[in-house]
Write an enzyme that holds these catalytic residues in place. Structure first.
Site, PDB file in Angstrom:
ATOM      1  N   LYS A  13      -3.550  19.404  -0.782  1.00 60.42           N
ATOM      2  CA  LYS A  13      -5.037  19.657  -1.289  1.00 60.42           C
ATOM      3  C   LYS A  13      -5.917  19.567  -0.494  1.00 60.42           C
ATOM      4  O   LYS A  13      -7.016  20.275  -0.202  1.00 60.42           O
ATOM      5  CB  LYS A  13      -5.188  18.619  -2.542  1.00 60.42           C
ATOM      6  CG  LYS A  13      -3.924  18.377  -3.736  1.00 60.42           C
ATOM      7  CD  LYS A  13      -4.462  17.361  -4.947  1.00 60.42           C
ATOM      8  CE  LYS A  13      -4.445  16.142  -4.220  1.00 60.42           C
ATOM      9  NZ  LYS A  13      -3.146  15.501  -3.946  1.00 60.42           N
ATOM     10  N   ARG A  88      -7.258  12.708 -12.632  1.00 63.10           N
ATOM     11  CA  ARG A  88      -5.892  12.012 -12.475  1.00 63.10           C
ATOM     12  C   ARG A  88      -5.361  11.680 -13.661  1.00 63.10           C
ATOM     13  O   ARG A  88      -4.394  11.000 -13.700  1.00 63.10           O
ATOM     14  CB  ARG A  88      -5.721  11.215 -11.368  1.00 63.10           C
ATOM     15  CG  ARG A  88      -5.552  11.983 -10.023  1.00 63.10           C
ATOM     16  CD  ARG A  88      -5.952  10.880  -8.950  1.00 63.10           C
ATOM     17  NE  ARG A  88      -4.972  10.735  -7.975  1.00 63.10           N
ATOM     18  CZ  ARG A  88      -4.998  10.927  -6.628  1.00 63.10           C
ATOM     19  NH1 ARG A  88      -6.125  11.671  -6.532  1.00 63.10           N
ATOM     20  NH2 ARG A  88      -4.183  10.749  -5.604  1.00 63.10           N
ATOM     21  N   ARG A 127       1.601  12.152   8.363  1.00 66.97           N
ATOM     22  CA  ARG A 127       0.207  12.857   8.466  1.00 66.97           C
ATOM     23  C   ARG A 127      -0.636  11.852   9.228  1.00 66.97           C
ATOM     24  O   ARG A 127      -0.506  10.631   9.394  1.00 66.97           O
ATOM     25  CB  ARG A 127      -0.619  12.570   7.062  1.00 66.97           C
ATOM     26  CG  ARG A 127      -1.899  12.839   6.840  1.00 66.97           C
ATOM     27  CD  ARG A 127      -2.228  13.089   5.540  1.00 66.97           C
ATOM     28  NE  ARG A 127      -2.242  12.085   4.468  1.00 66.97           N
ATOM     29  CZ  ARG A 127      -2.018  12.094   3.429  1.00 66.97           C
ATOM     30  NH1 ARG A 127      -2.677  13.282   2.714  1.00 66.97           N
ATOM     31  NH2 ARG A 127      -1.758  11.346   2.405  1.00 66.97           N
ATOM     32  N   ARG A 160      -3.208   6.578   7.621  1.00 58.79           N
ATOM     33  CA  ARG A 160      -3.736   6.016   6.351  1.00 58.79           C
ATOM     34  C   ARG A 160      -2.743   4.870   5.766  1.00 58.79           C
ATOM     35  O   ARG A 160      -1.474   4.694   6.145  1.00 58.79           O
ATOM     36  CB  ARG A 160      -3.938   6.942   5.117  1.00 58.79           C
ATOM     37  CG  ARG A 160      -5.216   7.544   4.947  1.00 58.79           C
ATOM     38  CD  ARG A 160      -5.121   8.685   3.962  1.00 58.79           C
ATOM     39  NE  ARG A 160      -4.520   8.306   2.824  1.00 58.79           N
ATOM     40  CZ  ARG A 160      -4.645   9.463   1.600  1.00 58.79           C
ATOM     41  NH1 ARG A 160      -4.971  10.611   1.907  1.00 58.79           N
ATOM     42  NH2 ARG A 160      -3.869   9.045   0.746  1.00 58.79           N
ATOM     43  N   ARG A 171       3.001   5.945  -5.501  1.00 59.51           N
ATOM     44  CA  ARG A 171       1.962   7.060  -5.796  1.00 59.51           C
ATOM     45  C   ARG A 171       2.679   8.172  -6.569  1.00 59.51           C
ATOM     46  O   ARG A 171       2.084   8.783  -7.475  1.00 59.51           O
ATOM     47  CB  ARG A 171       1.309   7.467  -4.606  1.00 59.51           C
ATOM     48  CG  ARG A 171       0.049   6.499  -4.001  1.00 59.51           C
ATOM     49  CD  ARG A 171      -0.008   6.683  -2.672  1.00 59.51           C
ATOM     50  NE  ARG A 171      -0.634   7.849  -2.185  1.00 59.51           N
ATOM     51  CZ  ARG A 171      -0.459   8.402  -0.944  1.00 59.51           C
ATOM     52  NH1 ARG A 171       0.013   7.798   0.209  1.00 59.51           N
ATOM     53  NH2 ARG A 171      -1.156   9.725  -0.596  1.00 59.51           N
TER      54      ARG A 171
END
Ligand code: AP5
Ligand code: MG
Length: 220
Positions: A13, A88, A127, A160, A171
């Site tokens: 996203k 969400r 990431r 992160r 998550r």
């Protein structure tokens, strides 16, 4: 155009929002980025949100809806926006409908980036994010030209706190129980466009632009 990007953590996203932002000149509105900034700045909202985020849990709806209400009222959202990571939960989706109704706006398209859980952990643990502009890189799939440095702005890249296997698994549980059910809601509203998010980044971008061009034509 008011666009919503829908998909699991790590679906792409944020990556795609940056490309849309660049091409169409409308801002990415990422609740995750706004919360991370509040945590880094040590604001009262950041202090409250921090624990939920570290645990891979959703931040309470009241906080999130307040963020969106403020952000969508800003001048740069007047011509359109790209929702990334919002809504969400069902209460968030209802609050969005109400807010957009009050503003005389609506969502033009929801683009779902479909990526199976088996691909997600790999994507998220590799990431690297820019401290300065928020761009996402990946050690294997999208490495920066110079290690640890953002290609776009020269900022420093970081990992992160929630991008570890244990938190990503939590998550994903939150995603499947609270967020995935919204898919049917937007499908019923005939706003949903589905894409295979496992394709290469450039291919995903090309297909998104195709959808947006089509929607633009329908609008004008
Ligand atoms: P948030 O920051 O929104 O995290 P998320 O939804 O878990 O999504 P990600 O940012 O992890 O994934 P992405 O889809 O943006 O993927 P990206 O493009 O970076 O939220 C963080 C936390 O904040 C939540 O857990 C929650 O606590 C809280 N929060 C936020 N919003 C909330 C809300 N509305 N309500 C309640 N709580 C909220 O890509 C991932 C990686 O894959 C990158 O390395 C990228 O380079 C790579 N990649 C991307 N596309 C491809 C491709 N096509 N092929 C190969 N690799 C790719
Ligand atoms: Mg993101």
């Amino acid at each position: 155009m008011n666009i919503m990007l829908f998909g699991a953590p790590g679906a792409g996203k944020g990556t795609q929002a940056k490309f849309i932002e660049e091409k169409y000149g409308i801002p990415q509105v990422s609740t995750g980025d706004i919360l991370r900034k509040a945590v880094a700045d040590g604001t009262p909202m950041g202090l409250e949100a921090k624990h939920y985020m570290r645990e891979g849990k959703l931040v309470p709806d009241g906080i999130i809806i307040g963020i969106i209400r403020d952000r969508l009222s800003e001048e740069d959202c007047r011509k359109g926006f790209i929702l990334d990571g919002f809504p969400r939960t069902e209460p968030q989706a209802r609050a969005l409908d109400q807010l957009l109704g009050e503003m005389g706006k609506k969502i033009d398209v929801v683009i779902s980036l479909n990526v199976p859980d088996s691909t997600i952990v790999d994507r998220v643990t590799g990431r690297r994010v820019c401290t300065s502009c928020g761009a996402s890189f990946h050690t294997e799939y999208a490495p920066s030209k110079k290690e640890g440095i953002c290609d776009l702005c020269g900022g420093e890249l970081f990992t992160r706190k929630d991008d570890n296997e244990e938190t990503v698994t939590k998550r994903l549980v939150e995603y499947h129980s609270q967020t995935a059910p919204l898919f049917d809601y937007y499908k019923k509203e005939k706003l949903m466009e589905e894409l295979d998010g496992t394709q290469g980044m450039t291919e995903v971008t090309r297909k998104i632009f195709e959808i947006l061009e089509q929607k633009n034509k329908e609008k004008s």
